[in-house]
Design a protein around this motif. Structure first.
Motif, PDB file in Angstrom:
ATOM      1  N   ALA A   1     -10.822  -9.925  18.700  1.00  0.00           N
ATOM      2  CA  ALA A   1      -9.876 -10.996  18.384  1.00  0.00           C
ATOM      3  C   ALA A   1      -9.137 -11.352  19.659  1.00  0.00           C
ATOM      4  N   THR A   2      -8.468 -12.503  19.640  1.00  0.00           N
ATOM      5  CA  THR A   2      -7.790 -12.950  20.845  1.00  0.00           C
ATOM      6  C   THR A   2      -6.557 -13.770  20.498  1.00  0.00           C
ATOM      7  N   ARG A   3      -5.807 -14.132  21.516  1.00  0.00           N
ATOM      8  CA  ARG A   3      -4.638 -14.979  21.361  1.00  0.00           C
ATOM      9  C   ARG A   3      -5.003 -16.390  21.791  1.00  0.00           C
ATOM     10  N   GLU A   4      -4.559 -17.360  21.033  1.00  0.00           N
ATOM     11  CA  GLU A   4      -4.869 -18.753  21.332  1.00  0.00           C
ATOM     12  C   GLU A   4      -4.202 -19.201  22.622  1.00  0.00           C
ATOM     13  N   PHE A   5      -4.933 -19.978  23.417  1.00  0.00           N
ATOM     14  CA  PHE A   5      -4.354 -20.661  24.571  1.00  0.00           C
ATOM     15  C   PHE A   5      -3.881 -22.015  24.066  1.00  0.00           C
ATOM     16  N   THR A   6      -2.601 -22.134  23.815  1.00  0.00           N
ATOM     17  CA  THR A   6      -2.040 -23.254  23.067  1.00  0.00           C
ATOM     18  C   THR A   6      -2.192 -24.596  23.797  1.00  0.00           C
ATOM     19  N   GLY A   7      -2.572 -25.618  23.032  1.00  0.00           N
ATOM     20  CA  GLY A   7      -2.582 -26.977  23.562  1.00  0.00           C
ATOM     21  C   GLY A   7      -3.846 -27.393  24.276  1.00  0.00           C
ATOM     22  N   TYR A   8      -4.866 -26.566  24.239  1.00  0.00           N
ATOM     23  CA  TYR A   8      -6.132 -26.868  24.908  1.00  0.00           C
ATOM     24  C   TYR A   8      -7.243 -26.278  24.060  1.00  0.00           C
ATOM     25  N   ASP A   9      -8.351 -26.986  23.959  1.00  0.00           N
ATOM     26  CA  ASP A   9      -9.474 -26.496  23.170  1.00  0.00           C
ATOM     27  C   ASP A   9     -10.196 -25.410  23.966  1.00  0.00           C
ATOM     28  N   TYR A  10      -9.530 -24.251  24.060  1.00  0.00           N
ATOM     29  CA  TYR A  10     -10.026 -23.182  24.929  1.00  0.00           C
ATOM     30  C   TYR A  10     -11.375 -22.646  24.468  1.00  0.00           C
ATOM     31  N   ARG A  11     -11.711 -22.836  23.199  1.00  0.00           N
ATOM     32  CA  ARG A  11     -13.014 -22.346  22.724  1.00  0.00           C
ATOM     33  C   ARG A  11     -14.175 -23.107  23.367  1.00  0.00           C
ATOM     34  N   GLN A  12     -13.890 -24.303  23.890  1.00  0.00           N
ATOM     35  CA  GLN A  12     -14.932 -25.116  24.508  1.00  0.00           C
ATOM     36  C   GLN A  12     -14.784 -25.192  26.026  1.00  0.00           C
ATOM     37  N   ARG A  13     -14.003 -24.293  26.626  1.00  0.00           N
ATOM     38  CA  ARG A  13     -13.776 -24.371  28.072  1.00  0.00           C
ATOM     39  C   ARG A  13     -15.096 -24.207  28.819  1.00  0.00           C
ATOM     40  N   PRO A  14     -15.390 -25.096  29.755  1.00  0.00           N
ATOM     41  CA  PRO A  14     -16.718 -25.115  30.384  1.00  0.00           C
ATOM     42  C   PRO A  14     -17.008 -23.896  31.243  1.00  0.00           C
ATOM     43  N   TRP A  15     -15.982 -23.237  31.765  1.00  0.00           N
ATOM     44  CA  TRP A  15     -16.241 -22.082  32.631  1.00  0.00           C
ATOM     45  C   TRP A  15     -16.627 -20.833  31.844  1.00  0.00           C
ATOM     46  N   ALA A  16     -16.550 -20.887  30.518  1.00  0.00           N
ATOM     47  CA  ALA A  16     -16.924 -19.738  29.689  1.00  0.00           C
ATOM     48  C   ALA A  16     -18.082 -20.071  28.761  1.00  0.00           C
ATOM     49  N   ASP A  17     -18.867 -21.084  29.112  1.00  0.00           N
ATOM     50  CA  ASP A  17     -19.948 -21.489  28.206  1.00  0.00           C
ATOM     51  C   ASP A  17     -21.082 -20.469  28.135  1.00  0.00           C
ATOM     52  N   ARG A  18     -21.030 -19.462  29.012  1.00  0.00           N
ATOM     53  CA  ARG A  18     -22.039 -18.386  28.944  1.00  0.00           C
ATOM     54  C   ARG A  18     -21.697 -17.350  27.884  1.00  0.00           C
ATOM     55  N   TYR A  19     -20.567 -17.538  27.225  1.00  0.00           N
ATOM     56  CA  TYR A  19     -20.099 -16.562  26.241  1.00  0.00           C
ATOM     57  C   TYR A  19     -19.877 -17.248  24.897  1.00  0.00           C
ATOM     58  N   PRO A  20     -20.941 -17.759  24.274  1.00  0.00           N
ATOM     59  CA  PRO A  20     -20.763 -18.505  23.019  1.00  0.00           C
ATOM     60  C   PRO A  20     -20.146 -17.661  21.910  1.00  0.00           C
ATOM     61  N   GLU A  21     -20.332 -16.350  21.958  1.00  0.00           N
ATOM     62  CA  GLU A  21     -19.772 -15.495  20.924  1.00  0.00           C
ATOM     63  C   GLU A  21     -18.247 -15.529  20.933  1.00  0.00           C
ATOM     64  N   ALA A  22     -17.662 -15.814  22.086  1.00  0.00           N
ATOM     65  CA  ALA A  22     -16.209 -15.831  22.187  1.00  0.00           C
ATOM     66  C   ALA A  22     -15.592 -17.030  21.487  1.00  0.00           C
ATOM     67  N   ALA A  23     -16.394 -18.065  21.247  1.00  0.00           N
ATOM     68  CA  ALA A  23     -15.868 -19.263  20.587  1.00  0.00           C
ATOM     69  C   ALA A  23     -15.574 -19.032  19.112  1.00  0.00           C
ATOM     70  N   GLN A  24     -16.039 -17.912  18.574  1.00  0.00           N
ATOM     71  CA  GLN A  24     -15.842 -17.636  17.148  1.00  0.00           C
ATOM     72  C   GLN A  24     -14.818 -16.532  16.891  1.00  0.00           C
ATOM     73  N   LEU A  25     -14.145 -16.091  17.911  1.00  0.00           N
ATOM     74  CA  LEU A  25     -13.228 -14.968  17.725  1.00  0.00           C
ATOM     75  C   LEU A  25     -12.035 -15.347  16.859  1.00  0.00           C
ATOM     76  N   PRO A  26     -11.641 -14.478  15.932  1.00  0.00           N
ATOM     77  CA  PRO A  26     -10.410 -14.734  15.185  1.00  0.00           C
ATOM     78  C   PRO A  26      -9.201 -14.649  16.109  1.00  0.00           C
ATOM     79  N   GLU A  27      -8.142 -15.366  15.738  1.00  0.00           N
ATOM     80  CA  GLU A  27      -6.938 -15.418  16.557  1.00  0.00           C
ATOM     81  C   GLU A  27      -5.816 -14.590  15.938  1.00  0.00           C
ATOM     82  N   VAL A  28      -5.000 -14.009  16.800  1.00  0.00           N
ATOM     83  CA  VAL A  28      -3.866 -13.206  16.345  1.00  0.00           C
ATOM     84  C   VAL A  28      -2.545 -13.857  16.762  1.00  0.00           C
ATOM     85  N   GLY A  29      -2.553 -15.180  16.871  1.00  0.00           N
ATOM     86  CA  GLY A  29      -1.352 -15.914  17.221  1.00  0.00           C
ATOM     87  C   GLY A  29      -1.593 -16.840  18.391  1.00  0.00           C
ATOM     88  N   GLY A  30      -0.604 -17.684  18.644  1.00  0.00           N
ATOM     89  CA  GLY A  30      -0.669 -18.617  19.756  1.00  0.00           C
ATOM     90  C   GLY A  30       0.556 -18.435  20.635  1.00  0.00           C
TER      91      GLY A  30
END
Length: 331
Positions: A82-111
């Motif tokens: 699980a992770t913490r949301e990076f507020t105000g940006y669609d961090y799940r689609q950040r281009p520098w982490a596109d090699r980690y598609p599994e991270a786009a589905q992580l549950p969030e524990v707050g923002g």
């Protein structure tokens, strides 16, 4: 349980999302970032702003509770639960982490605020929050859920460098060797950029964030400013809030702006009249919520190489001392 309060130790990365998240630099804590020596074996003890944490065994269920810690854990070959949301940006689609598609589905524990209940439900055996901005009593709460690598600070009480974050997180995960190799790789990327652009060295550049009615020139220890000082640029003597009557503070050898486009800013005749603007020595990183400002806020071993790729051509054009050179758009 209550929600954590943010400590006003510096201009936080949350301002990448909303300018109202700006907070002043006000910590007198001079604690330095350090880690106990070791080779990646467990148990390992790491030091942070709230003391030290001993990690008994290699963690299997990691939760990242800092605003950029997710990138560090991913870069070291681990996937948190699980992770913490990076507020105000669609961090799940950040281009520098596109090699980690599994991270786009992580549950969030707050923002902007942590949800302690969700955090407990994730059943972590390690919490990583080296850039979490928690008050000490909130640290005590989260550390009662699982061993917690708390916030790291630089020698002046501001945020630690990405190198210190990487080294500490690497040891916490038992991946010191991987962390060192990654550190050297990112440093080599910076070295290549500076070698190709020796004109960066010693040039004064104001890294300014757009605020309602004005700007904010980032301090030397702000991670977003460090990206440019690592390339050789120098921070102006006067930093902080800049009102409409003091736009001259932006008129440095170079100006780097995040939070608005060139078209938006040059519609203001006072801004457009600045020499640094008229002579095309200004680099516009774009509006908040877009990729370049967010990559600057993440300041991670994943986002920094991406940021070098997208900003160095514009920085090179803005520093060639030829007003006829068009600085390319970013994004």
């Amino acid at each position: 349980m209550g929600m954590p309060r943010l400590r006003p130790i510096f201009v936080t990365t949350l301002a990448l999302a909303t300018v109202s998240a700006l907070v002043a630099c006000g910590s007198d804590d001079d604690s330095t970032t350090s880690v106990a020596e070791g080779d990646g074996a467990f148990p390992v003890t790491v030091e942070h702003a709230y003391g030290s944490t001993t990690i008994a065994a290699a963690p299997g269920r990691v939760v990242t509770i800092g605003f950029n810690d997710l990138d560090f854990v991913l870069a070291l070959g681990s996937t948190p639960v699980a992770t913490r949301e990076f507020t105000g940006y669609d961090y799940r689609q950040r281009p520098w982490a596109d090699r980690y598609p599994e991270a786009a589905q992580l549950p969030e524990v707050g923002g902007m605020e942590l949800d302690f209940e969700k955090l407990a439900e994730a059943a972590p055996d390690l919490l990583v929050g080296t850039y979490s901005l928690l008050e000490e009593d909130d640290y005590e709460t989260v550390s009662s859920i699982a061993p917690t690598v708390g916030e790291l600070r630089g020698s002046g009480g501001g945020p630690a460098s990405w190198e210190d974050q990487l080294t500490t997180i690497g040891r916490s995960l038992g991946k010191s060797n991987e962390a060192q190799q990654l550190l050297e790789s990112v440093r080599a990327d910076f070295a290549d950029a500076t070698a190709a652009n020796p004109q960066f060295a010693g040039r004064t550049a104001a890294v300014a964030m757009v605020l309602d009615g004005g700007f904010y020139i980032l301090e030397a220890d702000d991670p977003r400013n460090r990206f440019f000082t690592d390339l050789g640029f120098v921070t102006p003597a006067e930093v902080g809030a800049v009102g409409p009557e003091r736009l001259d503070l932006l008129d440095q050898q170079n100006l780097i702006v995040l939070g608005a486009t060139k078209e938006q800013l040059t519609a203001d005749p006072l801004f457009a009249a600045l020499d640094v603007v008229k002579n095309d020595r200004t680099v516009y990183l774009g509006e908040f919520g877009t990729d370049a400002p967010a990559a600057l806020g993440f300041a991670s071993p994943l986002s920094l190489p991406y940021l070098l790729d997208v900003t160095v051509p514009a920085l090179a054009a803005a520093t060639d001392e030829d007003p006829a050179t068009v600085v390319p758009a970013i994004g």
